[in-house]
Design a protein around this motif. Structure first.
Motif, mmCIF file in Angstrom:
data_model
loop_
_atom_site.group_PDB
_atom_site.id
_atom_site.type_symbol
_atom_site.label_atom_id
_atom_site.label_comp_id
_atom_site.label_asym_id
_atom_site.label_seq_id
_atom_site.Cartn_x
_atom_site.Cartn_y
_atom_site.Cartn_z
ATOM 1 N N SER A 58 0.750 -1.289 -0.174
ATOM 2 C CA SER A 58 0.011 0.047 0.070
ATOM 3 C C SER A 58 0.863 1.295 -0.020
ATOM 4 O O SER A 58 2.071 1.341 0.499
ATOM 5 C CB SER A 58 -0.848 -0.008 1.401
ATOM 6 N N HIS A 59 0.698 2.346 -0.577
ATOM 7 C CA HIS A 59 1.060 3.477 -0.585
ATOM 8 C C HIS A 59 0.430 4.345 0.662
ATOM 9 O O HIS A 59 -0.718 4.675 0.784
ATOM 10 C CB HIS A 59 0.855 4.186 -2.031
ATOM 11 N N VAL A 118 -7.651 12.115 0.113
ATOM 12 C CA VAL A 118 -7.370 11.331 -0.953
ATOM 13 C C VAL A 118 -8.637 10.669 -0.938
ATOM 14 O O VAL A 118 -8.795 9.934 0.124
ATOM 15 C CB VAL A 118 -5.983 10.671 -1.190
ATOM 16 N N GLN A 119 -9.451 10.364 -2.084
ATOM 17 C CA GLN A 119 -10.432 9.516 -2.209
ATOM 18 C C GLN A 119 -9.918 8.055 -2.760
ATOM 19 O O GLN A 119 -10.342 6.964 -2.337
ATOM 20 C CB GLN A 119 -11.513 9.924 -2.950
ATOM 21 N N ALA A 144 -9.330 2.217 -3.799
ATOM 22 C CA ALA A 144 -9.705 3.221 -2.684
ATOM 23 C C ALA A 144 -8.671 3.391 -1.484
ATOM 24 O O ALA A 144 -7.735 2.513 -1.132
ATOM 25 C CB ALA A 144 -10.884 2.474 -1.873
ATOM 26 N N ALA A 145 -8.556 4.490 -1.076
ATOM 27 C CA ALA A 145 -8.035 5.256 0.073
ATOM 28 C C ALA A 145 -8.750 4.648 1.312
ATOM 29 O O ALA A 145 -9.695 4.674 1.567
ATOM 30 C CB ALA A 145 -7.538 6.574 -0.072
ATOM 31 N N SER A 146 -7.693 4.487 2.248
ATOM 32 C CA SER A 146 -8.309 4.364 3.925
ATOM 33 C C SER A 146 -7.371 4.982 4.885
ATOM 34 O O SER A 146 -6.367 5.058 4.648
ATOM 35 C CB SER A 146 -8.461 2.633 4.042
ATOM 36 N N SER A 175 -3.748 5.430 3.601
ATOM 37 C CA SER A 175 -2.976 4.539 2.869
ATOM 38 C C SER A 175 -3.856 4.266 1.678
ATOM 39 O O SER A 175 -5.145 4.125 1.630
ATOM 40 C CB SER A 175 -2.256 3.310 3.385
ATOM 41 N N VAL A 176 -3.135 3.894 0.475
ATOM 42 C CA VAL A 176 -4.046 3.422 -0.606
ATOM 43 C C VAL A 176 -3.307 2.259 -1.129
ATOM 44 O O VAL A 176 -2.260 1.905 -1.220
ATOM 45 C CB VAL A 176 -3.575 4.286 -1.969
#
Lengths: 711, 162
Positions: free
Chosen positions: A590-591, A600-601, A612-614, A622-623
């Motif tokens: 994950s980034h 960020v969405q 999706a980002a969380s 993180s994405v």
């Protein structure tokens, strides 16, 4: 049978020469009177039958000899038939087809990927299953769902095979076998079978892990495991990985070195492998690498970029059978060069005694990120700060180090400079006149200056020589305390590094009036007095440091911890965020976005899909997991997709570049799996068996036979 | 020898008729020297001829054969024409050579063996060699043995039989 030189095969018509000669070239026999006619007739009668047979054999031998030689020169091959399934069918078996979808299955042979070959092989095996044999499909990739219980819906199974996608990530075959075993456990058939379609790369297998058992009722069943090797042989591959980017001031203020590994997973050494650093279609740097067989070499390419540019580039080598690891994409946000003016209030010809010496040294260590100029307060003019109408100044930050006071013009210019977005850093010292500075800078200061406090006599200073208005406590030097580690200027200090920060001794510092609510205390001394304060003023920002930037009042400037703090303060004042190059993320990970990032969405993948980002409890975003290789763009919550400096690159997993294969016999011995390396349609080349040698041998034998028949 | 040289051969060999004619003509003990290829269709012809030896005559056989008949050196397809009748044979000599030479050897062995059994002199003479020389040698050898002495063995053959 196929021929390498089909035209030469037409030469086989030469075999017709002997019968044609026999038919058309019958010369008239020479008449000869002969007395012993009776013996001739007897010889003919006695050998008539064998003579006829011999004539036929001789003709056949000659025809075959003349045909065999051109046929051999045409280099014929025959295609070996794929061997049948290694498993003899013994009653119906519940079957799970496991399709290896790891990154190495993208390896291409004859224009098609091994994964495609695996799909075709799996469909063939599915078709060959008996009507009474239930089947299901397990796609073996990271995060793949478990296979359903084997059933008789062949269309569903076939569809699962056809719709499977090869990933760019590693796959754990052992985990997939366990998932397949779980699915088989629910099948009522006593006989169980798992067929794995894989390239047999060693990274996917854990030979120390036994094949799974299946709990069937009260007994434990060992499933029959077949492995279909779809690679059929060595998979030579060259892969790039482990890219790191760091500034290279030796080649320019915005020069960067891109260091990466070149892996040679083949049995032959590589020489002069071309390597490129490319942005778009432009090649910025080129190099060559020599890598021994099965070895790895580190290579560095360097280039300069435009200040403030956002670079989407790639390291590239020549494409091979696995193209995904022949390129490493990267995103690099090149910071603009901050222009900094130091107003040195206590200049000295001895560098280490100069007020600006430690600050200048720290800023120069930013490897070209700043262009620093130093001036004397007496020569400082308003034009130095804001320029002229004809030539406006483009300063980003001004540092006042131990400056006694400022003229009205300069102070006014400084206010304009800050309000327009400039950064101002003010450090104290023995030359500072608090009242004069309060008067000249006024509301620009985060807090009004009060009086100097001596916590302890600085080393080398004779007691009683304190400046006028000094408050003396005599309890020993002060230390930093109450540090706001969430502030960017202290983010470099993890728990281990904080000790160096806290050990700094402050002998003397300036006490300030209680700061207004608009100011923020980033650090304070252990007596609670503010040490570093920050405040936004207009579009700009001001930081006040209440001790000295030289060794006069504190030993902090000679400590390592001083360097990152002063660098981050100035970078922050100049409006340049921490611009350390971020290495590409690995596919499957994950980034993680820095806390200062906009909301960020999702990330938009190179193929246009959204990941999706969380956010977690700590507030970091993180994405992921990232499933595609290439440049990913961030989709901000408040707007649509837009390119930003926070875009990031994702690279192929180097474990999948490692195409060294398992020995099938070792897999068979250690895990009891039955390995079938029979070639599939894609590997026809490999199954070609030359027959021209046999033809030549036959021709030699025919020649011998012809000689013998001639007697 | 001059009388012999004037004779030209013709017709088939008939040793039986010759034997009968000689039996009529030879009334006392004589030396009978016979020059022939002995290619007689009647296998009994030679036996009847050698009966003359039993009648106390000295019989010497000079077996005349062409060198090509002995070696059969032909290679190319050939039309063989019989010299005694109308028979002909078109053949590849290489295919027949082995069988022919076997038949010839059988014939020569039989002739030689029969001569020895009947205590007759026998000598194979290829036609490219001098008959006179062979005859002189034979007579000289006979003189050394003494006229009428029993010939215990056939003289050494001057020509190697293939």
């Amino acid at each position: 049978v196929t021929f390498e030189h089909p035209l030469l095969a037409l030469g086989a018509l030469a075999g017709l020469i002997p019968p044609l000669l026999h038919l058309f070239d019958r010369r008239k026999p020479r008449p000869l009177p002969f007395a012993a006619m009776e013996f001739l007739l007897r010889a003919k009668r006695s050998g008539a039958r064998s003579l006829r047979l011999r004539r036929i054999l001789l003709m056949a031998a000659r025809m075959a000899l003349l045909a065999a030689i051109p046929l051999a020169l045409a280099r014929p091959h025959r295609i070996a038939k794929a061997s049948a399934s290694p498993i003899a069918s013994a009653g119906p078996k519940a079957t799970v087809l496991v399709l290896d979808a790891s990154g190495s299955m993208r390896y291409r042979r004859s224009g098609a990927s091994l994964f495609h070959e695996a799909q075709e092989a799996a469909k063939r095996r599915l078709q060959d299953l008996g009507n009474e044999e239930p089947a299901s499909v397990q796609i073996c990739a990271a995060r793949s769902p478990a296979a359903p219980v084997p059933g008789f819906d062949r269309l569903a199974a076939r569809s699962a095979i056809e719709q499977a996608q090869v990933s760019a990530e590693p796959a754990d075959i052992a985990v997939c076998l366990e998932a397949a075993a779980q699915a088989l456990a629910s099948s009522p058939l006593p006989a169980k079978r798992i067929i794995v379609f894989t390239d047999l790369t060693a990274t996917g297998w854990d030979l120390g892990r036994p094949l799974p058992d299946i709990q069937s009722g009260s007994s434990t069943v060992k499933p029959e495991v077949e492995v279909e090797d779809v690679a059929h042989g060595p998979m030579p591959n060259v892969g790039l990985s482990d890219l790191t980017i760091r500034p290279a001031p030796s080649i320019g203020p915005h020069g960067y070195e891109l260091s990466f590994l070149v892996h040679n997973y083949s049995d032959a050494a590589i020489q002069n492998l071309p390597l490129y650093l490319k942005v778009g279609e432009s090649t910025l740097a080129r190099g060559f690498a020599d890598v021994a067989a099965q070895e790895t070499a580190r290579k560095v390419l360097a280039a300069s970029f435009e200040p403030g540019a956002r670079v989407e580039g790639r390291i590239e080598t020549q494409a091979d059978a696995l193209t995904e690891d022949d390129t490493i994409p990267f995103v690099l946000a090149v910071p603009r060069q901050a222009r900094v003016l130091i107003v040195d209030g206590a200049a000295s010809s001895l560098r280490y005694l100069d007020e600006a010496f430690f600050t200048l040294t720290a800023l120069q260590a930013t490897e070209g990120a700043m262009q620093v100029r130093s001036v004397d307060p007496d020569t400082l003019t308003a034009a130095d700060l804001v320029g002229t109408t004809a030539a406006p100044n483009d300063l980003d930050a001004v540092l006042l180090l131990n400056v006694r006071s400022l003229s009205k013009d300069v102070a006014a210019a400084l206010k304009r400079f800050v309000e327009k977005g400039g950064g101002l850093f003010i450090a104290m010292g023995d030359r500072v006149d608090p009242d004069a500075l309060n008067e000249s800078l006024g509301a620009l200061l985060p807090a009004s200056l009060h009086l100097v406090k001596t916590a302890a006599t600085p080393p080398g200073e004779v007691g009683g020589s304190e400046p006028a208005g000094t408050s003396i406590t005599g309890r020993g030097p002060a230390h930093l305390s109450q540090i706001d580690y969430t502030s960017p200027i202290f983010q470099a200090f993890d728990s281990a590094a904080r000790e160096g920060l806290l050990e700094a001794k402050f002998y003397r510092y300036l006490l300030v009036e209680p700061p207004p609510s608009s100011s923020r205390v980033l650090a304070a001394y252990d007596d609670g007095s503010p040490a570093i304060l920050a405040a936004n003023r207009g579009a700009g920002r001001v930081v006040l440091y209440t001790s000295s930037a030289s060794r006069e009042w504190t030993d902090w400037p000679i400590r390592v911890s001083f360097v990152p703090v002063i660098q981050q303060i100035v970078l922050g004042l100049a409006g340049i965020a921490d611009s350390k190059p971020i290495p590409p993320d690995l596919v499957g990970t994950s980034h993680v976005l820095p806390p200062s990032s906009p909301a960020v969405q999702a990330a938009i993948t190179p193929s246009g899909h959204e990941t999706a980002a969380s956010s977690d409890a700590s507030g970091s975003t993180s994405v992921g997991p990232l499933t595609e290789v290439g440049i990913h763009r961030l989709k901000l919550k408040e707007g649509g997709p837009k390119a930003s400096t926070a875009d990031f690159a994702v690279t192929f997993d180097p474990r999948e570049s490692d195409t060294r294969r398992l020995d099938g016999s070792e897999l068979a011995v250690r895990q009891g799996a039955k390995v079938n390396s029979a070639a599939g349609p894609l590997d026809e080349e490999r199954r070609r068996i030359p027959v021209w040698t046999e033809l030549l041998a036959a021709a030699a034998l025919l020649f011998l036979a012809e000689s013998l028949l001639l007697g | 020898m001059e009388r012999l040289a004037e004779v030209s051969p013709s017709g088939p060999t008939d040793l039986g008729t010759l034997a009968d004619a000689l039996a009529e003509k030879v009334r006392r003990r004589s030396l009978i020297v016979l020059f022939s290829d002995f290619f007689d269709e009647n296998p009994e012809g030679l036996r009847r001829l050698l009966v003359l030896r039993a009648q106390q005559n000295d019989v010497a056989l000079f077996h005349l054969l062409d060198r090509t008949e002995l070696a059969f050196p032909f290679e190319d397809p050939t039309l063989f024409l019989s010299m005694e009748d109308e028979r002909r044979l078109e053949a590849n000599p290489r295919e027949l050579r082995k069988g022919y030479l076997e038949e010839l050897a059988k014939f020569l062995d039989g002739t030689r063996r029969l001569s020895r059994e009947r205590d007759c002199d026998y000598q194979l003479v290829p036609t490219d060699e001098s008959i006179e020389a062979a005859l002189v040698q034979f007579l000289a050898r006979r003189d050394r043995r003494g006229f009428g002495a029993e010939a215990s063995a056939a003289p050494a053959e001057p020509t190697k039989v293939p």
